[in-house]
Design a protein around this motif. Structure first.
Motif, mmCIF file in Angstrom:
data_model
loop_
_atom_site.group_PDB
_atom_site.id
_atom_site.type_symbol
_atom_site.label_atom_id
_atom_site.label_comp_id
_atom_site.label_asym_id
_atom_site.label_seq_id
_atom_site.Cartn_x
_atom_site.Cartn_y
_atom_site.Cartn_z
ATOM 1 N N ARG A 177 0.817 -1.218 0.000
ATOM 2 C CA ARG A 177 0.000 0.000 0.000
ATOM 3 C C ARG A 177 0.852 1.271 0.000
ATOM 4 N NH1 ARG A 177 -3.280 -0.727 5.320
ATOM 5 N NH2 ARG A 177 -1.292 -1.726 5.888
ATOM 6 N N ALA A 178 2.159 1.125 0.206
ATOM 7 C CA ALA A 178 3.056 2.283 0.249
ATOM 8 C C ALA A 178 3.594 2.602 -1.136
ATOM 9 C CB ALA A 178 4.203 2.023 1.216
ATOM 10 N N ARG A 179 3.652 3.905 -1.454
ATOM 11 C CA ARG A 179 4.225 4.379 -2.706
ATOM 12 C C ARG A 179 5.252 5.450 -2.365
ATOM 13 N NH1 ARG A 179 2.078 7.365 -7.841
ATOM 14 N NH2 ARG A 179 0.838 8.579 -6.369
ATOM 15 N N PHE A 180 6.451 5.339 -2.937
ATOM 16 C CA PHE A 180 7.584 6.180 -2.543
ATOM 17 C C PHE A 180 7.881 7.183 -3.659
ATOM 18 C CE2 PHE A 180 7.809 2.035 -0.595
ATOM 19 C CZ PHE A 180 8.014 2.330 0.747
ATOM 20 N N LEU A 181 7.777 8.483 -3.337
ATOM 21 C CA LEU A 181 7.865 9.536 -4.332
ATOM 22 C C LEU A 181 8.953 10.539 -3.953
ATOM 23 C CD1 LEU A 181 4.015 10.156 -4.685
ATOM 24 C CD2 LEU A 181 5.445 8.708 -6.125
ATOM 25 N N TRP A 182 10.002 10.598 -4.765
ATOM 26 C CA TRP A 182 11.092 11.563 -4.554
ATOM 27 C C TRP A 182 10.676 12.860 -5.224
ATOM 28 C CZ3 TRP A 182 16.114 12.071 -7.722
ATOM 29 C CH2 TRP A 182 17.004 12.921 -7.044
ATOM 30 N N GLU A 183 10.165 13.803 -4.426
ATOM 31 C CA GLU A 183 9.543 14.999 -4.972
ATOM 32 C C GLU A 183 9.909 16.232 -4.152
ATOM 33 O OE1 GLU A 183 7.645 15.323 -7.612
ATOM 34 O OE2 GLU A 183 7.005 13.293 -8.128
ATOM 35 N N ASP A 184 9.842 17.371 -4.819
ATOM 36 C CA ASP A 184 9.961 18.678 -4.177
ATOM 37 C C ASP A 184 8.561 19.090 -3.733
ATOM 38 O OD1 ASP A 184 10.235 21.336 -3.494
ATOM 39 O OD2 ASP A 184 11.106 21.969 -5.409
ATOM 40 N N ALA A 185 8.370 19.261 -2.436
ATOM 41 C CA ALA A 185 7.039 19.582 -1.908
ATOM 42 C C ALA A 185 6.468 20.852 -2.526
ATOM 43 C CB ALA A 185 7.107 19.730 -0.389
ATOM 44 N N ALA A 186 7.315 21.789 -2.897
ATOM 45 C CA ALA A 186 6.836 23.074 -3.414
ATOM 46 C C ALA A 186 6.118 22.924 -4.750
ATOM 47 C CB ALA A 186 7.994 24.052 -3.548
#
Length: 333
Positions: free
Chosen positions: A232-241
């Motif tokens: 159920r976990a999805r891992f996203l390398w993202e800039d929150a802005a």
């Protein structure tokens, strides 16, 4: 713009780049003096990664290959700085040029103490509240055993030297985990997920159908992958802005950062709150932990029709916010 000690040192001929590839470890975007055609920039912080990529550099979240020289910008975490020094020495090898650059407030003097026994010809120049150092890797390469401690927290979690709370579970996150809304369910966002403590706690609820872990530090997100074995976990390398998932969430968990340097910057956390309001479903809830002194109340009132502080302890406050306002919607007095 970053302090340009590197370009000044090159202009003054303190050293020159040797022929071959150059490794640049976590340099601030806009650093002058790194040849674009033969520099591999390594940066795990997503906004900086994106900036270097747009500038036309080869950029990776982790180093690849061998190099003739390495440039290291000193991060604030001492153990992380030592890890980067070990990487620079290992990747260059005997005769390799090592350049170390950083601010006094970020701990460059501490790293100098670690570097002097490893780089016997180390020299330096001070400028703009910081220092730049240069030296060469001796032959044989010095032993690096014990320079960098294991990034495993006492509780058994795997953490990351480059991320927040590298040595233990953060007290604020632990407090929020103890005060998650009773009816939390559906599709969740862990916003600024770190190495996954809050997400893993939320996934213990069978009513939770999914958790998106959004984290800007690559190594922290990779640690979260190893900590959480749940489909159920999805891992996203993202800039929150600039995060735009194309959907909204039933609940958002957030322990937002409030500084990128030694000085606190409440605007960073306020940005997280505004983005969270935009990403919540109309009936969704934001579960927030923050340092008690941070001035988030005005932003919460701006972004949510309801915001309740449910507890304060250990210098933190837990806030549950509901009924997100649409951007530009007028507030009722």
């Amino acid at each position: 713009m970053p302090v340009q000690r590197l370009s000044l040192a090159l202009d003054r001929a303190y050293f020159d780049w040797p022929e071959g590839r150059i490794l640049a470890l976590r340099p601030p975007a806009g650093t002058d003096g790194l040849p674009p055609d033969r520099t591999q920039v390594v940066h795990g912080f997503r906004p900086e990664f994106t900036a270097w990529d747009r500038a036309g550099y080869e950029v990776q979240p982790g180093a690849e290959g061998a190099f003739a020289a390495a440039y290291l910008w000193v991060p604030r975490a001492k153990d992380h700085a030592k890890a980067l020094l070990a990487e620079a020495i290992t990747r260059t090898g005997p005769g390799g040029l090592i350049v170390i650059d950083g601010q006094k407030t970020d701990g460059i003097d501490s790293l100098i103490k670690a570097a002097k026994p490893l780089l016997p010809d180390l020299d330096s120049d001070a400028k703009a509240h910081g220092k730049i150092l240069w030296g060469h890797v001796p032959d044989p390469v010095p032993a690096l055993d014990g320079l960098v401690p294991s990034p495993t927290a006492p509780e058994g979690w795997e953490t990351a030297l480059s991320g927040f709370s590298a040595g233990a579970v953060d007290a604020g996150s632990a407090l929020l985990a103890d005060h998650l809304p009773a009816g939390i369910r559906g599709d969740l966002l862990d916003f600024g997920a770190g190495w996954g403590y809050l997400a893993k706690t939320a996934l213990q609820r069978p009513e939770v159908t999914g958790v998106d872990l959004v984290e800007a530090e690559y190594d922290a997100l990779e640690a979260a992958r190893r900590n959480i074995d749940d489909p159920r976990a999805r891992f996203l390398w993202e800039d929150a802005a600039v995060f735009a998932p194309g959907k909204r969430y039933d609940a958002i968990l957030c322990n937002p950062p409030f500084h990128t340097s030694r000085k606190a910057d409440p605007a960073l956390g306020q940005m997280f709150l505004r983005t969270a309001a935009r990403l919540l479903k109309p009936g969704g809830v934001l579960a927030l932990v923050a340092n008690r002194h941070l001035p988030y109340e005005h932003t919460l009132a701006e972004c949510f029709a309801e915001a309740e502080t449910v507890t304060e302890a250990q210098g933190y406050k837990i806030v549950l916010a509901r009924k997100p306002r649409q951007p530009g919607a007028a507030r009722r007095s």
